[in-house]
Design a protein around this motif. Structure first.
Motif, PDB file in Angstrom:
ATOM      1  N   GLY A 179      58.263 -44.321  -7.562  1.00 15.96           N
ATOM      2  CA  GLY A 179      58.118 -42.866  -7.597  1.00 15.96           C
ATOM      3  C   GLY A 179      58.654 -42.133  -6.382  1.00 15.96           C
ATOM      4  N   TYR A 180      59.119 -42.864  -5.345  1.00 14.03           N
ATOM      5  CA  TYR A 180      59.726 -42.277  -4.146  1.00 14.03           C
ATOM      6  C   TYR A 180      58.762 -41.439  -3.326  1.00 14.03           C
ATOM      7  CZ  TYR A 180      63.960 -44.209  -6.051  1.00 14.03           C
ATOM      8  OH  TYR A 180      64.883 -45.086  -6.551  1.00 14.03           O
ATOM      9  N   GLY A 181      57.467 -41.866  -3.323  1.00 11.04           N
ATOM     10  CA  GLY A 181      56.507 -41.310  -2.367  1.00 11.04           C
ATOM     11  C   GLY A 181      56.137 -42.400  -1.376  1.00 11.04           C
ATOM     12  N   GLU A 182      54.831 -42.496  -1.073  1.00  6.74           N
ATOM     13  CA  GLU A 182      54.326 -43.564  -0.206  1.00  6.74           C
ATOM     14  C   GLU A 182      53.412 -44.529  -0.952  1.00  6.74           C
ATOM     15  OE1 GLU A 182      54.218 -41.259   4.135  1.00  6.74           O
ATOM     16  OE2 GLU A 182      52.431 -41.222   2.869  1.00  6.74           O
ATOM     17  N   ALA A 183      53.325 -44.379  -2.282  1.00  2.00           N
ATOM     18  CA  ALA A 183      52.407 -45.219  -3.073  1.00  2.00           C
ATOM     19  C   ALA A 183      51.041 -45.290  -2.394  1.00  2.00           C
ATOM     20  CB  ALA A 183      52.991 -46.619  -3.304  1.00  2.00           C
ATOM     21  N   ALA A 184      50.586 -44.128  -1.911  1.00  5.43           N
ATOM     22  CA  ALA A 184      49.299 -44.084  -1.198  1.00  5.43           C
ATOM     23  C   ALA A 184      48.149 -44.366  -2.151  1.00  5.43           C
ATOM     24  CB  ALA A 184      49.118 -42.716  -0.539  1.00  5.43           C
ATOM     25  N   ASN A 185      48.178 -43.709  -3.313  1.00  4.31           N
ATOM     26  CA  ASN A 185      47.122 -43.911  -4.297  1.00  4.31           C
ATOM     27  C   ASN A 185      47.437 -45.098  -5.208  1.00  4.31           C
ATOM     28  OD1 ASN A 185      44.719 -43.305  -5.648  1.00  4.31           O
ATOM     29  ND2 ASN A 185      45.747 -41.970  -7.110  1.00  4.31           N
ATOM     30  N   ASP A 186      48.700 -45.189  -5.649  1.00  4.60           N
ATOM     31  CA  ASP A 186      49.127 -46.230  -6.594  1.00  4.60           C
ATOM     32  C   ASP A 186      50.122 -47.172  -5.933  1.00  4.60           C
ATOM     33  OD1 ASP A 186      49.604 -47.727  -8.834  1.00  4.60           O
ATOM     34  OD2 ASP A 186      50.740 -46.176  -9.890  1.00  4.60           O
ATOM     35  N   ASP A 187      49.688 -48.218  -5.230  1.00  8.49           N
ATOM     36  CA  ASP A 187      48.314 -48.632  -5.234  1.00  8.49           C
ATOM     37  C   ASP A 187      47.880 -48.997  -3.803  1.00  8.49           C
ATOM     38  OD1 ASP A 187      45.827 -49.365  -6.210  1.00  8.49           O
ATOM     39  OD2 ASP A 187      46.448 -51.366  -6.766  1.00  8.49           O
ATOM     40  N   GLY A 188      48.271 -48.105  -2.837  1.00  5.49           N
ATOM     41  CA  GLY A 188      47.759 -48.315  -1.482  1.00  5.49           C
ATOM     42  C   GLY A 188      46.233 -48.275  -1.466  1.00  5.49           C
ATOM     43  N   SER A 189      45.661 -47.434  -2.336  1.00  5.39           N
ATOM     44  CA  SER A 189      44.201 -47.275  -2.366  1.00  5.39           C
ATOM     45  C   SER A 189      43.501 -48.549  -2.823  1.00  5.39           C
ATOM     46  CB  SER A 189      43.816 -46.105  -3.261  1.00  5.39           C
ATOM     47  OG  SER A 189      44.221 -46.337  -4.604  1.00  5.39           O
ATOM     48  N   GLY A 190      44.101 -49.260  -3.803  1.00  7.63           N
ATOM     49  CA  GLY A 190      43.513 -50.516  -4.268  1.00  7.63           C
ATOM     50  C   GLY A 190      43.807 -51.660  -3.312  1.00  7.63           C
ATOM     51  N   THR A 191      45.027 -51.667  -2.771  1.00  5.93           N
ATOM     52  CA  THR A 191      45.411 -52.719  -1.823  1.00  5.93           C
ATOM     53  C   THR A 191      44.529 -52.656  -0.574  1.00  5.93           C
ATOM     54  OG1 THR A 191      47.678 -52.675  -2.660  1.00  5.93           O
ATOM     55  CG2 THR A 191      47.346 -53.610  -0.467  1.00  5.93           C
ATOM     56  N   ALA A 192      44.313 -51.444  -0.061  1.00  5.53           N
ATOM     57  CA  ALA A 192      43.451 -51.285   1.125  1.00  5.53           C
ATOM     58  C   ALA A 192      42.019 -51.699   0.815  1.00  5.53           C
ATOM     59  CB  ALA A 192      43.489 -49.834   1.607  1.00  5.53           C
ATOM     60  N   LEU A 193      41.569 -51.420  -0.403  1.00  6.44           N
ATOM     61  CA  LEU A 193      40.215 -51.823  -0.808  1.00  6.44           C
ATOM     62  C   LEU A 193      40.077 -53.346  -0.729  1.00  6.44           C
ATOM     63  CD1 LEU A 193      38.362 -50.527  -4.006  1.00  6.44           C
ATOM     64  CD2 LEU A 193      38.395 -52.945  -3.410  1.00  6.44           C
ATOM     65  N   VAL A 194      41.047 -54.054  -1.299  1.00 10.58           N
ATOM     66  CA  VAL A 194      40.989 -55.523  -1.296  1.00 10.58           C
ATOM     67  C   VAL A 194      41.068 -56.048   0.145  1.00 10.58           C
ATOM     68  CG1 VAL A 194      42.188 -57.627  -2.033  1.00 10.58           C
ATOM     69  CG2 VAL A 194      41.880 -55.723  -3.637  1.00 10.58           C
ATOM     70  N   MET A 195      41.928 -55.436   0.962  1.00 14.12           N
ATOM     71  CA  MET A 195      42.054 -55.866   2.360  1.00 14.12           C
ATOM     72  C   MET A 195      40.754 -55.627   3.130  1.00 14.12           C
ATOM     73  SD  MET A 195      45.936 -54.498   3.048  1.00 14.12           S
ATOM     74  CE  MET A 195      46.008 -54.980   4.781  1.00 14.12           C
ATOM     75  N   GLU A 196      40.106 -54.497   2.883  1.00 19.70           N
ATOM     76  CA  GLU A 196      38.834 -54.207   3.557  1.00 19.70           C
ATOM     77  C   GLU A 196      37.750 -55.202   3.146  1.00 19.70           C
ATOM     78  OE1 GLU A 196      37.838 -51.463   5.966  1.00 19.70           O
ATOM     79  OE2 GLU A 196      39.783 -52.386   6.231  1.00 19.70           O
ATOM     80  N   LEU A 197      37.758 -55.596   1.855  1.00 23.30           N
ATOM     81  CA  LEU A 197      36.788 -56.608   1.417  1.00 23.30           C
ATOM     82  C   LEU A 197      37.081 -57.959   2.073  1.00 23.30           C
ATOM     83  CD1 LEU A 197      35.744 -54.475  -0.502  1.00 23.30           C
ATOM     84  CD2 LEU A 197      35.766 -56.171  -2.339  1.00 23.30           C
ATOM     85  N   ALA A 198      38.370 -58.280   2.226  1.00 24.66           N
ATOM     86  CA  ALA A 198      38.732 -59.524   2.916  1.00 24.66           C
ATOM     87  C   ALA A 198      38.231 -59.486   4.358  1.00 24.66           C
ATOM     88  CB  ALA A 198      40.249 -59.719   2.877  1.00 24.66           C
ATOM     89  N   ARG A 199      38.362 -58.312   4.996  1.00 22.77           N
ATOM     90  CA  ARG A 199      37.890 -58.172   6.385  1.00 22.77           C
ATOM     91  C   ARG A 199      36.379 -58.408   6.475  1.00 22.77           C
ATOM     92  NH1 ARG A 199      35.399 -54.181   9.117  1.00 22.77           N
ATOM     93  NH2 ARG A 199      35.715 -52.578   7.525  1.00 22.77           N
ATOM     94  N   VAL A 200      35.627 -57.722   5.621  1.00 21.74           N
ATOM     95  CA  VAL A 200      34.165 -57.802   5.712  1.00 21.74           C
ATOM     96  C   VAL A 200      33.677 -59.214   5.381  1.00 21.74           C
ATOM     97  CG1 VAL A 200      32.019 -56.977   4.673  1.00 21.74           C
ATOM     98  CG2 VAL A 200      33.825 -55.338   5.275  1.00 21.74           C
ATOM     99  N   LEU A 201      34.226 -59.798   4.314  1.00 19.79           N
ATOM    100  CA  LEU A 201      33.710 -61.100   3.874  1.00 19.79           C
ATOM    101  C   LEU A 201      34.230 -62.255   4.728  1.00 19.79           C
ATOM    102  CD1 LEU A 201      33.798 -60.420   0.032  1.00 19.79           C
ATOM    103  CD2 LEU A 201      31.752 -60.809   1.418  1.00 19.79           C
ATOM    104  N   SER A 202      35.295 -62.024   5.519  1.00 20.15           N
ATOM    105  CA  SER A 202      35.806 -63.075   6.402  1.00 20.15           C
ATOM    106  C   SER A 202      35.125 -63.072   7.766  1.00 20.15           C
ATOM    107  CB  SER A 202      37.314 -62.907   6.603  1.00 20.15           C
ATOM    108  OG  SER A 202      37.983 -63.013   5.372  1.00 20.15           O
TER     109      SER A 202
END
Ligand SMILES: [Zn+2]
Length: 398
Positions: A179-202
């Motif tokens: 889409g030629y943006g920053e993919a902030a919502n689709d899917d930076g928002s989901g990717t960051a969520l998974v990364m944050e869960l990896a941080r907390v659970l690790s």
């Protein structure tokens, strides 16, 4: 007389204090774990991903983003990162079709993807394929390299279960965008969520009985190719100890797959002219969807309600809703093999399919377009999944 008066009072006080004990942060270790998520960190992780523009698959900016994600996962303590390797060849031009622009304002009933039903007002739905429509010249330059067919990679890391390393939940999101943006919502928002869960659970003071894999799929936007490659390469290796007697399970048995795709924007139904409110609606919710046509529909529905209950227990601001029309996301290739869910800002078929998210695949899907009300919905989805998966995998604080 006075003792007779005291007894019921004492009983009420006792009952109330036991409810407080169950609900109190101090007494539920999972609440302490979920409280390690916070809005600023979630936003910073999204911002980090947007430094690689739209992260379109088959480009240097996509490969650089994978390297960055892997470095972040390692820095969180999820050090056993691995990569899936596969080949991607785009279909011949004109082969896929059906990507036409949906018009606005066509009210009334209609059928939508995943078996859903469209109702009410609609906004436009389309993919922006014109790089020149990005008004930010710096971002236009960053997104200028075209995609090249060929080898592809995607990264994951795994929290190894202390007592059942041979079984795991998969928590996923797709890191590529269009889409030629920053993919902030689709899917930076989901990717960051998974990364944050990896941080907390690790964190070294968190243990889990079962394993949890944090997967950042590539090539979602071209047809779920990265998730499909994972399923093809790994489905027959589940639960096998390798080498025998080592206690190591390179591919633990899949207990569930939970995908996160577009987590932030829930501004309500479009107006009659196809425009959408600029503000997060107060009634915003996290949409937990399973697919009623999948082989594991009954088990997936049960899993969805566990996530719904986790939302009520652990999410601070926004409720969740369960739906049965999961579609168009990386959980699809898993849904006939294992109970599979997707979490989203909106229902994929009936709402995103009716143009409720005007940022979807558009140049305005950039970090600066979103407000804290939007980011907070993503955080609440993170609290929901973390609470549910921590409970399912038997997480404990040392
Ligand atoms: Zn997506």
């Amino acid at each position: 007389m006075s003792t007779k008066m005291l007894l019921p009072m004492a009983a009420i006080v006792l009952a109330a204090s036991s409810i407080q004990a169950q609900d109190g942060v101090a007494d539920d270790p999972l609440k302490k774990i979920v409280a390690r998520l916070d809005l600023q960190r979630y936003k910073e992780t999204i911002r980090g991903l947007t430094k690689f523009g739209d992260r379109r698959q088959g480009t240097d900016r996509n490969r650089a983003a994978i390297d960055w994600i892997e470095a972040q996962l390692k820095s969180y303590g999820c050090t056993n990162t691995e990569r899936i390797h596969y080949e991607y060849q785009p279909p011949p031009p004109g082969g896929r079709g059906g990507a036409g622009r949906g018009g606005a304002g066509r009210g009334g009933r209609g059928s939508a993807r995943g078996g859903a039903v469209l109702r009410g007002e609609r906004g436009p739905t389309a993919v922006n394929n014109d790089a020149d429509l990005q008004p930010d010249t710096r971002l236009r330059e960053l997104n200028s390299q075209p995609s090249t067919p060929g080898p592809r990679e995607e990264v994951f890391c795994t929290k190894i279960g202390a007592t059942h390393p041979e079984e795991m939940y998969i928590v996923g999101a797709h890191m590529d965008g269009i889409g030629y943006g920053e993919a902030a919502n689709d899917d930076g928002s989901g990717t960051a969520l998974v990364m944050e869960l990896a941080r907390v659970l690790s964190s070294p003071d968190v243990t889990t009985e079962r394993s949890i894999r944090f997967a950042l799929w590539n090539n979602e936007e071209t047809g779920l190719n990265g998730a499909r490659a994972y399923v093809e390469q790994r489905k027959d290796r589940q639960g096998k100890e390798d080498p025998p007697g080592s206690g190591k399970y390179p591919e633990p048995k899949w207990l569930g797959m939970i995908q996160h795709d577009m987590m932030m924007f829930d501004h309500g139904m479009p107006n009659r002219d196809g425009t959408v409110s600029e503000h997060q609606r107060p009634e915003a919710d996290v949409n937990i969807e399973f697919q009623s046509r999948s082989k594991f529909a009954a088990q997936a529905a049960e899993l969805a309600w566990i996530f719904h209950a986790a939302n009520e227990k652990y999410a601070t601001d926004y409720p969740a809703a369960v739906g049965n029309h999961m579609t168009n996301t990386d959980s699809d290739p898993f849904m006939d093999l294992v109970p599979a869910l997707s979490l989203r800002e909106l229902e994929r078929g009936s709402q995103i399919g009716a143009g409720w998210d005007p940022t979807h695949h558009q140049p305005i899907d950039v970090f600066s377009h979103f407000s804290d009300g939007d980011f907070r919905l993503g955080l609440n989805a993170a609290q929901t999944t973390l609470g549910a998966v921590a409970q399912l995998a038997g997480a404990k604080l040392k």
